[in-house]
Design an enzyme around this catalytic site. Structure first.
Site, PDB file in Angstrom:
ATOM      1  N   LYS A  14       2.279  -2.471   8.307  1.00  0.00           N
ATOM      2  CA  LYS A  14       2.026  -2.804   7.124  1.00  0.00           C
ATOM      3  C   LYS A  14       0.967  -2.786   5.660  1.00  0.00           C
ATOM      4  O   LYS A  14      -0.213  -3.244   6.291  1.00  0.00           O
ATOM      5  CB  LYS A  14       2.298  -4.489   6.776  1.00  0.00           C
ATOM      6  CG  LYS A  14       3.009  -5.049   5.700  1.00  0.00           C
ATOM      7  CD  LYS A  14       3.371  -6.398   5.089  1.00  0.00           C
ATOM      8  CE  LYS A  14       2.256  -7.410   5.570  1.00  0.00           C
ATOM      9  NZ  LYS A  14       3.007  -8.318   5.110  1.00  0.00           N
ATOM     10  N   LYS A  46       0.582 -12.917  13.719  1.00  0.00           N
ATOM     11  CA  LYS A  46      -0.311 -13.418  12.784  1.00  0.00           C
ATOM     12  C   LYS A  46      -1.796 -14.237  14.386  1.00  0.00           C
ATOM     13  O   LYS A  46      -2.640 -14.860  14.482  1.00  0.00           O
ATOM     14  CB  LYS A  46      -0.561 -14.399  11.868  1.00  0.00           C
ATOM     15  CG  LYS A  46      -0.394 -13.619  10.805  1.00  0.00           C
ATOM     16  CD  LYS A  46      -0.386 -14.768   9.959  1.00  0.00           C
ATOM     17  CE  LYS A  46      -0.240 -13.526   8.665  1.00  0.00           C
ATOM     18  NZ  LYS A  46      -0.407 -14.162   7.476  1.00  0.00           N
ATOM     19  N   LYS A  80      -3.003  -7.823   3.076  1.00  0.00           N
ATOM     20  CA  LYS A  80      -4.261  -7.736   2.253  1.00  0.00           C
ATOM     21  C   LYS A  80      -5.654  -8.299   2.705  1.00  0.00           C
ATOM     22  O   LYS A  80      -6.833  -8.471   2.326  1.00  0.00           O
ATOM     23  CB  LYS A  80      -4.652  -9.428   0.803  1.00  0.00           C
ATOM     24  CG  LYS A  80      -4.079 -10.815   1.282  1.00  0.00           C
ATOM     25  CD  LYS A  80      -3.517 -11.287   0.458  1.00  0.00           C
ATOM     26  CE  LYS A  80      -2.395 -12.087  -0.299  1.00  0.00           C
ATOM     27  NZ  LYS A  80      -1.626 -13.284   0.738  1.00  0.00           N
TER      28      LYS A  80
HETATM   29  P1  ATP Z   1      -1.991 -11.736   4.794  1.00  0.00           P
HETATM   30  O1  ATP Z   1      -2.295 -10.383   5.128  1.00  0.00           O
HETATM   31  O2  ATP Z   1      -2.492 -12.612   4.277  1.00  0.00           O
HETATM   32  O3  ATP Z   1      -0.697 -12.030   5.426  1.00  0.00           O
HETATM   33  P2  ATP Z   1      -0.233 -10.419   2.690  1.00  0.00           P
HETATM   34  O4  ATP Z   1      -0.133  -9.263   1.869  1.00  0.00           O
HETATM   35  O5  ATP Z   1       1.392  -9.929   4.021  1.00  0.00           O
HETATM   36  O6  ATP Z   1      -1.044 -11.904   2.974  1.00  0.00           O
HETATM   37  P3  ATP Z   1       1.341 -12.358   1.500  1.00  0.00           P
HETATM   38  O7  ATP Z   1       0.617 -13.532   0.348  1.00  0.00           O
HETATM   39  O8  ATP Z   1       2.072 -12.711   2.278  1.00  0.00           O
HETATM   40  O9  ATP Z   1       0.725 -11.470   1.354  1.00  0.00           O
HETATM   41  O10 ATP Z   1       2.900 -12.646   0.710  1.00  0.00           O
HETATM   42  C1  ATP Z   1       2.740 -12.097  -0.644  1.00  0.00           C
HETATM   43  C2  ATP Z   1       4.794 -11.548  -1.228  1.00  0.00           C
HETATM   44  O11 ATP Z   1       3.717 -10.048  -1.334  1.00  0.00           O
HETATM   45  C3  ATP Z   1       5.144 -11.928  -0.590  1.00  0.00           C
HETATM   46  O12 ATP Z   1       6.112 -11.749  -0.862  1.00  0.00           O
HETATM   47  C4  ATP Z   1       5.480 -10.191   0.655  1.00  0.00           C
HETATM   48  O13 ATP Z   1       6.140 -10.097   1.102  1.00  0.00           O
HETATM   49  C5  ATP Z   1       4.923  -9.476  -0.743  1.00  0.00           C
HETATM   50  N1  ATP Z   1       4.083  -8.393   0.485  1.00  0.00           N
HETATM   51  C6  ATP Z   1       3.147  -8.034   1.017  1.00  0.00           C
HETATM   52  N2  ATP Z   1       2.249  -7.099   2.013  1.00  0.00           N
HETATM   53  C7  ATP Z   1       3.735  -6.418   1.021  1.00  0.00           C
HETATM   54  C8  ATP Z   1       3.794  -4.107   1.915  1.00  0.00           C
HETATM   55  N3  ATP Z   1       2.416  -3.939   1.496  1.00  0.00           N
HETATM   56  N4  ATP Z   1       4.932  -4.683   0.682  1.00  0.00           N
HETATM   57  C9  ATP Z   1       5.313  -5.030   0.175  1.00  0.00           C
HETATM   58  N5  ATP Z   1       5.935  -6.052  -0.198  1.00  0.00           N
HETATM   59  C10 ATP Z   1       4.619  -6.840   0.072  1.00  0.00           C
END
Ligand code: ATP
Ligand code: LTN
Length: 331
Positions: free
Chosen positions: A197, A115, A200
């Site tokens: 990964k 980040k 979002k």
């Molecule tokens: P950002 O892009 O804002 O960092 P993010 O998509 O990683 O966000 P978070 O709010 O940080 O989302 O994560 C919420 C939950 O979703 C966490 O338990 C995280 O491990 C899970 N998660 C996020 N992305 C994935 C993915 N691609 N596959 C599986 N689990 C995920």
């Protein structure tokens, strides 16, 4: 353990429209604990402001994330659903745990490194100490299990280290939490760059399927998903795109990988991608209609978050008071 019951805690940031990665890796698995565990699911808005947010969007997404929790099957009567900033104990214990977390430990966190590379103009102290606040979220509720995606494993290990460090100095104050990382859904990858990964906050709309995407968009995004020059639907090394699509299909249909290989034996990638898109859209349709119904009733969502915060605050206060006494604070 919280009293007589085991406790489960997890959080999602209201930092963007949730993806099928958030759904399959996290939220979809939360409900499994409701019957036997005291369950806390939090919208972690304090965490979200470690990157720049537009206030009106943050507010809207906080409601949306809560509505999605419920639409994905979390019954507010069986799960404590709440917003992190409504329970000040998170920020308080967060500060205390900052003082039990080492600079070197935080420097090793890959999410911080990723980040800070992505937001080079805003490498703030909150982004750095984020894992100590996450440890506070978890430890406040004497949490036994934390269902998360694989990307959060390192943060969970740090939360365990912090709990153990505190306990070895002050006696048994915190339950040491275990991660729960769901089987094949643990890491959903980007559709455009299948070695990264699915996130979002990705800026490429074709890379990410969102829980609330209309069916046509879902089908189109899967149709455009990056695969390889081979033609066989097979789970194998070097076939990252196909492996990811197979994982997604398996999660939505419950079929095993070998069953999927047989189902698409002799058929091309086009057929397979369409099937993945349809399975995904069909599985999300009920979540989407429930979400729309809930978002039309803000008063209900507010009553859920208020009741959740009250219950969470009561449970959190017990741990926080114990911590303050141990530290020597006058209470
Ligand atoms: P950002 O892009 O804002 O960092 P993010 O998509 O990683 O966000 P978070 O709010 O940080 O989302 O994560 C919420 C939950 O979703 C966490 O338990 C995280 O491990 C899970 N998660 C996020 N992305 C994935 C993915 N691609 N596959 C599986 N689990 C995920
Ligand atoms: N760090 C997590 C969100 C999060 C969390 C938590 C998850 C904040 N506090 C407590 C589990 C338990 C993330 O970025 N996905």
């Amino acid at each position: 353990m919280l009293g007589e019951m085991k406790a489960v805690f997890s959080g999602v940031q209201p930092s963007g429209n949730l993806t099928i990665g958030n759904y399959l890796g996290a939220i979809k698995n939360f409900g499994a604990f409701s019957e036997e565990y005291k369950s806390f699911y939090c919208v972690v808005d304090l965490h979200a402001i470690t990157v720049t947010q537009v206030p009106a969007e943050l507010r809207r997404r906080t409601y949306e994330t809560l509505a999605l929790y419920i639409a994905c099957g979390l019954d507010p009567a069986k799960n404590t659903l709440f917003v992190q900033s409504h329970v000040p104990a998170h920020a308080e214990l967060g500060w205390i745990l900052d003082c039990f977390t080492m600079f070197g430990e935080l420097s090793r966190m890959t999410q911080f490194k990723d980040k800070s590379a992505k937001h080079a103009e805003n490498i703030n102290a909150g982004l750095f100490t984020y894992p100590a606040l996450m440890a506070a979220d978890i430890l406040l509720y004497q949490t036994d299990v934390v269902p998360v995606g694989a990307d959060q494993k390192q943060h969970l290990e740090l939360a365990r280290d912090i709990a153990q460090r505190f306990n070895s100095r002050f006696g048994d104050v915190f339950t040491v939490p275990e991660p729960y990382i769901a089987g094949t859904g643990m890491k959903i990858m980007s559709l455009q760059e299948p070695t990264a990964k699915m996130s979002k906050s990705d800026e490429n709309p074709n890379a990410v399927v969102r829980i609330l995407d209309p069916k046509d968009d879902i089908i189109r995004k899967f149709r455009r998903a990056v695969t390889d020059s081979d033609t066989v639907v097979r789970f194998a090394e070097g076939k990252d795109g196909i492996n990811n699509l197979m994982t997604i299909y398996s999660c939505f249909t419950g079929k095993r990988l070998d069953e999927i290989e047989r189902e698409f034996d002799g058929r091309g990638y086009g057929d397979f991608k369409l099937a993945v898109g349809e399975a995904c859209a069909d599985a999300l349709a009920p979540v989407q209609s429930e979400f729309a119904r809930l978002m039309a009733d803000k008063a209900y969502l507010e009553s859920v978050m208020r009741a959740g915060a009250e219950d969470a605050a009561r449970c959190a206060a017990r741990t926080l008071n114990k911590v303050k006494k141990k530290l020597g604070f006058v209470i």
